[in-house]
Design a protein around this motif. Sequence first.
Motif, mmCIF file in Angstrom:
data_model
loop_
_atom_site.group_PDB
_atom_site.id
_atom_site.type_symbol
_atom_site.label_atom_id
_atom_site.label_comp_id
_atom_site.label_asym_id
_atom_site.label_seq_id
_atom_site.Cartn_x
_atom_site.Cartn_y
_atom_site.Cartn_z
ATOM 1 N N ASN A 114 0.861 -1.193 0.000
ATOM 2 C CA ASN A 114 0.000 0.000 0.000
ATOM 3 C C ASN A 114 0.892 1.236 0.000
ATOM 4 O OD1 ASN A 114 0.590 0.511 2.884
ATOM 5 N ND2 ASN A 114 -0.640 -1.323 3.199
ATOM 6 N N PRO A 115 0.322 2.375 -0.377
ATOM 7 C CA PRO A 115 1.150 3.564 -0.621
ATOM 8 C C PRO A 115 1.401 4.413 0.614
ATOM 9 C CG PRO A 115 -1.106 4.017 -1.245
ATOM 10 C CD PRO A 115 -1.085 2.604 -0.744
ATOM 11 N N ALA A 116 1.866 3.805 1.696
ATOM 12 C CA ALA A 116 2.079 4.559 2.939
ATOM 13 C C ALA A 116 3.087 5.689 2.748
ATOM 14 C CB ALA A 116 2.549 3.613 4.040
ATOM 15 N N ASN A 117 4.127 5.444 1.955
ATOM 16 C CA ASN A 117 5.132 6.478 1.695
ATOM 17 C C ASN A 117 5.901 6.067 0.436
ATOM 18 O OD1 ASN A 117 7.357 8.221 1.638
ATOM 19 N ND2 ASN A 117 7.424 8.389 3.871
ATOM 20 N N VAL A 118 5.376 6.470 -0.713
ATOM 21 C CA VAL A 118 5.921 6.007 -1.996
ATOM 22 C C VAL A 118 7.399 6.365 -2.133
ATOM 23 C CG1 VAL A 118 5.735 6.227 -4.504
ATOM 24 C CG2 VAL A 118 3.657 6.120 -3.100
ATOM 25 N N GLU A 119 7.760 7.599 -1.733
ATOM 26 C CA GLU A 119 9.152 8.048 -1.892
ATOM 27 C C GLU A 119 10.120 7.281 -0.998
ATOM 28 O OE1 GLU A 119 6.578 10.046 -1.282
ATOM 29 O OE2 GLU A 119 6.645 11.864 -2.509
ATOM 30 N N LEU A 120 9.644 6.807 0.151
ATOM 31 C CA LEU A 120 10.505 6.083 1.083
ATOM 32 C C LEU A 120 10.729 4.635 0.645
ATOM 33 C CD1 LEU A 120 12.029 5.848 3.786
ATOM 34 C CD2 LEU A 120 9.835 5.290 4.858
ATOM 35 N N ALA A 150 5.784 6.130 -8.342
ATOM 36 C CA ALA A 150 6.625 4.953 -8.117
ATOM 37 C C ALA A 150 7.365 4.582 -9.399
ATOM 38 C CB ALA A 150 5.770 3.780 -7.633
ATOM 39 N N ASN A 151 6.670 4.644 -10.524
ATOM 40 C CA ASN A 151 7.294 4.299 -11.799
ATOM 41 C C ASN A 151 8.441 5.259 -12.127
ATOM 42 O OD1 ASN A 151 7.271 2.305 -13.723
ATOM 43 N ND2 ASN A 151 5.539 3.104 -14.865
ATOM 44 N N SER A 152 8.234 6.540 -11.853
ATOM 45 C CA SER A 152 9.279 7.525 -12.169
ATOM 46 C C SER A 152 10.531 7.303 -11.322
ATOM 47 C CB SER A 152 8.750 8.951 -11.979
ATOM 48 O OG SER A 152 8.540 9.246 -10.605
ATOM 49 N N ILE A 153 10.338 6.887 -10.068
ATOM 50 C CA ILE A 153 11.466 6.597 -9.181
ATOM 51 C C ILE A 153 12.263 5.403 -9.711
ATOM 52 C CG2 ILE A 153 12.089 5.764 -6.862
ATOM 53 C CD1 ILE A 153 9.612 7.407 -5.839
ATOM 54 N N LEU A 154 11.558 4.364 -10.118
ATOM 55 C CA LEU A 154 12.213 3.149 -10.598
ATOM 56 C C LEU A 154 12.874 3.364 -11.955
ATOM 57 C CD1 LEU A 154 9.406 0.608 -9.656
ATOM 58 C CD2 LEU A 154 11.619 0.802 -8.546
ATOM 59 N N GLN A 155 12.223 4.145 -12.809
ATOM 60 C CA GLN A 155 12.729 4.306 -14.176
ATOM 61 C C GLN A 155 14.070 5.034 -14.232
ATOM 62 O OE1 GLN A 155 9.204 5.964 -16.003
ATOM 63 N NE2 GLN A 155 8.494 3.955 -16.709
ATOM 64 N N GLY A 158 16.375 2.349 -14.604
ATOM 65 C CA GLY A 158 16.116 1.402 -15.684
ATOM 66 C C GLY A 158 15.140 0.292 -15.342
ATOM 67 N N ILE A 159 14.345 0.503 -14.304
ATOM 68 C CA ILE A 159 13.351 -0.489 -13.871
ATOM 69 C C ILE A 159 11.970 0.131 -14.034
ATOM 70 C CG2 ILE A 159 12.541 -1.852 -11.882
ATOM 71 C CD1 ILE A 159 15.456 -1.520 -10.755
ATOM 72 N N SER A 160 10.985 -0.680 -14.362
ATOM 73 C CA SER A 160 9.614 -0.172 -14.473
ATOM 74 C C SER A 160 8.664 -1.043 -13.669
ATOM 75 C CB SER A 160 9.146 -0.163 -15.940
ATOM 76 O OG SER A 160 9.822 0.815 -16.679
ATOM 77 N N ILE A 161 7.579 -0.444 -13.227
ATOM 78 C CA ILE A 161 6.497 -1.236 -12.642
ATOM 79 C C ILE A 161 5.917 -2.106 -13.753
ATOM 80 C CG2 ILE A 161 4.114 -1.059 -11.798
ATOM 81 C CD1 ILE A 161 5.025 1.411 -10.227
ATOM 82 N N SER A 162 5.743 -3.390 -13.455
ATOM 83 C CA SER A 162 5.156 -4.264 -14.466
ATOM 84 C C SER A 162 3.825 -4.847 -14.020
ATOM 85 C CB SER A 162 6.121 -5.397 -14.828
ATOM 86 O OG SER A 162 6.274 -6.285 -13.750
ATOM 87 N N ALA A 163 3.372 -4.481 -12.818
ATOM 88 C CA ALA A 163 2.093 -4.997 -12.340
ATOM 89 C C ALA A 163 1.482 -4.039 -11.323
ATOM 90 C CB ALA A 163 2.282 -6.382 -11.716
ATOM 91 N N VAL A 164 0.164 -3.920 -11.385
ATOM 92 C CA VAL A 164 -0.622 -3.152 -10.413
ATOM 93 C C VAL A 164 -1.684 -4.103 -9.873
ATOM 94 C CG1 VAL A 164 -2.354 -1.311 -10.173
ATOM 95 C CG2 VAL A 164 -0.235 -0.886 -11.448
#
Length: 311
Positions: A114-120, A150-155, A158-164
């Motif tokens: 869950n998105p308690a603290n996406v940046e953390l 979250a996707n922008s942090i990972l990208q 070079g990583i992307s979210i692949s599932a929601v």
Amino acid sequence: MNNSNSPKVALGTWAWGSEDVFGDTLTTSDLKPVVDSAMEAGLNLWDTATAYGMGISESIVGDLLKNYKREDYLISTKFTPQMADGSEHAVANMLEASLKRLHTNYVDIYWIHNPANVELWTPQLIPLVKSGKVKRVGVSNHNLDEIKLANSILQKEGISISAVQNHFSLLYRSSEKAGIIDYCNENNIDFFSYMVLEQGALSGRYNTKNPLPEGSTRADKYNKMLPELEALVKGLSDLGNKYNASVAQIAEAWAINKNTLPIIGVTKQKYIAETKKSTSIILADDEITMLESLADATNVETKGSWENHMN
């Protein structure tokens, strides 16, 4: 998972070790026939979480799958921020405990629950992916802005979210209305729909004369809604007659036809064949519209207490 050989459903293990939610106590011996039948049927994607029974679900899943070849099944489990240990490596620590319970050295999908603290929390996934302990990254119960963040942090690495993974059913379509499913389709992200059967309320097994078993949180929530659900369940049943399918199979097929991957909670061997069949039912557009109209007319609220509104 976006290819013809990918599973069309995941098997959910929330009820494995969560007696307070579902009103059942399930043991490894109870669930062995479920796992063996599922694996034989080619249903090999298992969804669990540290939070399910405080590790009990993961332990049961791990014990029952350890005799199968690791490449023959897929494991999806989750990091729950509210259970973090407070250290700077909280995500890695929770994953290590999960890996031990699951008798494996990697998971196929690891989710932020869950998105308690996406940046953390999101950046802590990056070294786990790079180490090979996590093959794919997912986020659960996030709204569209949180998914994009979250996707922008990972990208950047070079990583992307692949599932929601969000609550999505005929009675709760907020992820569709908020544009999350469109975003997933446009970005090659698998959308996992959970609570497709609303904890059994849309399974066809319960009605006002035969309510959900008392003594569980799902009974407290859904039994009072059963009168409003009668017309929708009848609509599902009528379509079931056409397709030689059960109410639950039509509700599951609806979710698949919406280009989502439903997580189907299984606790009994007899439901494996039923779940397998639901993956081959193709509903017509007007049938989907009819079911959604009946669902809208129920005017019930099934959002979970842990969920934020998606829009």
